[in-house]
Design an enzyme around this catalytic site. Structure first.
Site, PDB file in Angstrom:
ATOM      1  N   ASP A 170      -6.728   4.297  -4.767  1.00  0.00           N
ATOM      2  CA  ASP A 170      -7.464   4.188  -3.502  1.00  0.00           C
ATOM      3  C   ASP A 170      -8.099   5.572  -3.345  1.00  0.00           C
ATOM      4  OD1 ASP A 170      -7.527   2.101  -1.039  1.00  0.00           O
ATOM      5  OD2 ASP A 170      -7.601   4.114  -0.224  1.00  0.00           O
ATOM      6  N   LYS A 218       0.860  -1.197   0.000  1.00  0.00           N
ATOM      7  CA  LYS A 218       0.000   0.000   0.000  1.00  0.00           C
ATOM      8  C   LYS A 218       0.882   1.228   0.000  1.00  0.00           C
ATOM      9  CE  LYS A 218      -4.394   0.821   0.038  1.00  0.00           C
ATOM     10  NZ  LYS A 218      -5.514  -0.055  -0.372  1.00  0.00           N
TER      11      LYS A 218
HETATM   12  N1  GLU Z   1      -7.226   0.218  -3.105  1.00  0.00           N
HETATM   13  C1  GLU Z   1      -7.969  -0.957  -3.446  1.00  0.00           C
HETATM   14  C2  GLU Z   1      -8.016  -1.883  -2.251  1.00  0.00           C
HETATM   15  O1  GLU Z   1      -8.129  -1.417  -1.137  1.00  0.00           O
HETATM   16  C3  GLU Z   1      -7.492  -1.601  -4.723  1.00  0.00           C
HETATM   17  C4  GLU Z   1      -6.071  -2.041  -4.733  1.00  0.00           C
HETATM   18  C5  GLU Z   1      -5.593  -2.593  -6.072  1.00  0.00           C
HETATM   19  O2  GLU Z   1      -6.384  -2.706  -7.003  1.00  0.00           O
HETATM   20  O3  GLU Z   1      -4.407  -2.911  -6.137  1.00  0.00           O
HETATM   21  O4  GLU Z   1      -8.011  -3.087  -2.324  1.00  0.00           O
END
Ligand code: GLU
Length: 449
Positions: A166, A126
């Site tokens: 996100d 992340k």
């Molecule tokens: N931010 C999204 C999540 O919380 C998507 C992450 C992604 O597609 O890599 O899973």
């Protein structure tokens, strides 16, 4: 609780007291693993849990950009490569003023188990920045994204770490980030990011995936209870990409979302956010950059409740789909009083730990955890990576049917894992256990590091 788990949680509390969100998620996940760790005393000798709560690595970097008036601003960027045992690190970037290591790490930790649940080969990561995109011009957003990517590009790649969106990072930002990556590397490696536009390697149905996936998961829960989604009312939160997807799929299936929320309050629409016009308007609200849900009330003549949250509005299904810690103990009590039968988390960690425990203790309430419910988003991201490496595009039907199958599997493996460890139909513990076991196995087989 298992004594080894208790010791690990204690250590995390001591080391990371200044990162309460991270401590919260570690406590939530590990405490539900007790029966598993009891059955596997060998974990402690290799300190499997102590290793799992420590990111493999985490970067912070300076992001400097110039606004339209020529003034220079300095932000902090982050990328946490939490666990790569299952595949390249995968997870979104969040641009929001409150981003700091505790938020990045809580999201990264959740992501490990969520990504494991998808059944696809993706590790957990992340990132983000303490940057506030609201009210910024396109040119300012572009300069910020270019600066962000200039700092990050040498640490990511299609087989290394694959960021996505996100909060505060959507298609526009991913476009600018990808353009800068391509410019710096001199290669067309579009598998380095997901959530891309269709013209340069994005996947059909990715924008809808998280919301649609959440409703597909809900369908499995309803099926388990012998209920139909038709005619059901949904109390939701937020009005961004995820809530938009929920409204759209609920509308298609004959259910209706009756509340939306924003930083300014919530709206109540008794007829439901279930016409094409209303659902489309959510997109307009988002792209306006005004970040207020009151606009919906003004446009459609429904009631707006300034400064309040929708918890306590009566509906069949409650779906907190806005942000972390949106439902605390007091609000959880209000939800129970409404007689709602389903509490389906959608946003990452939307419930405080005490409130989650309280809700799970209610006899007539079924609780489902966000790391399972919202996994369709990252799941379709992994499908986007597949399409990029195959250098072709799947049809919308192909992506959607894979997504449906994935959500059905996530629900089933969660229910089975809980059942196996004597916990009954406990979807929260089941998701943690099923997600954990695959990562544990991969880590054990790859040796100690
Ligand atoms: N931010 C999204 C999540 O919380 C998507 C992450 C992604 O597609 O890599 O899973």
């Amino acid at each position: 609780m298992n004594a080894y788990i208790e010791r690990v949680i204690e250590t995390v509390k001591q080391k990371h007291g200044s990162e309460p969100e991270f401590v919260q998620t570690v406590e939530e996940v590990l405490s539900s693993l007790s029966p598993v760790v009891d059955a596997h005393p060998e974990y402690e000798a290799v300190d499997l849990l102590g290793r799992m709560v420590e990111p493999e690595r985490m970067f912070t970097f300076r992001v400097v950009w110039t606004d339209d008036a020529g003034k220079t601003h300095t932000n902090i960027g982050y990328r946490c490569q939490f666990n790569g045992a299952l595949g390249p690190y995968k997870g979104g970037l969040r641009f929001q003023p409150n981003v700091y290591p505790g938020i990045v790490k809580f999201l990264g930790f959740e992501q490990i188990f969520k990504n494991s649940l998808t059944g696809l080969p993706i590790g957990g990561g992340k990132g983000g920045a303490d940057f506030d995109p609201s009210g910024k011009s396109d040119a300012e957003i572009m300069r910020f994204c270019q600066s962000f990517m200039t700092a990050l590009y040498r640490y990511i790649g299609p087989d290394v770490d694959v960021p996505a969106g996100d909060m505060g990072v959507g298609g526009r930002e991913i476009g600018f980030l990808y353009g800068q990556y391509r410019r710096l590397k001199g290669t067309f490696e579009n598998g380095v990011l997901t959530g891309k536009g269709l013209s340069y390697g994005g996947s059909l149905a990715r924008p809808e995936a998280t919301g649609f996936g959440a409703v597909y998961y809900l369908l499995e829960v309803l099926k388990h209870e012998g209920e139909d989604i038709k005619g059901k009312t949904i109390v939701a939160a937020g009005f961004g990409n995820v809530t938009w997807g929920i409204c759209k799929k609920a509308m298609q299936l004959g259910a209706k979302v009756i509340t939306l929320s924003g930083p300014d309050g919530y709206i109540y629409d008794p007829d439901g956010v279930c016409t094409e016009e209303k659902v489309e308007y959510l997109l307009e609200m988002r792209s306006s950059g005004r970040n207020q849900v009151k606009d919906y009330a003004d446009k459609f003549g429904v009631k707006f409740f300034p400064g309040e949250k929708p918890w306590g509005v009566k509906g069949d299904i409650v779906m907190p789909s806005a942000m972390q810690n949106d439902v605390n103990m007091e609000q959880a009590k209000r939800i129970v009083e409404t007689g709602a039968k389903y509490y389906i988390e959608v946003a990452n960690m939307p419930t405080t730990n005490d409130a989650l425990k309280f809700l799970m203790d209610q006899k007539n309430l079924i609780v489902a955890p966000s790391k399972a419910v919202n996994a369709g988003g990252v799941g379709v991201s992994a499908m986007e990576m597949s399409q990029n490496s195959e250098r072709l595009s799947w049809t919308e039907e192909e992506v959607d049917s894979q997504l449906q199958r994935m959500m059905e599997t996530i629900h089933r493996v969660s229910a089975e894992a809980a059942e196996k460890y004597g916990l009954g139909y406990n979807l929260v513990a089941g998701a943690n256990i099923a997600g954990f076991l695959k990562v544990a196995e991969a880590m054990l087989e790859q040796g100690i590091f």
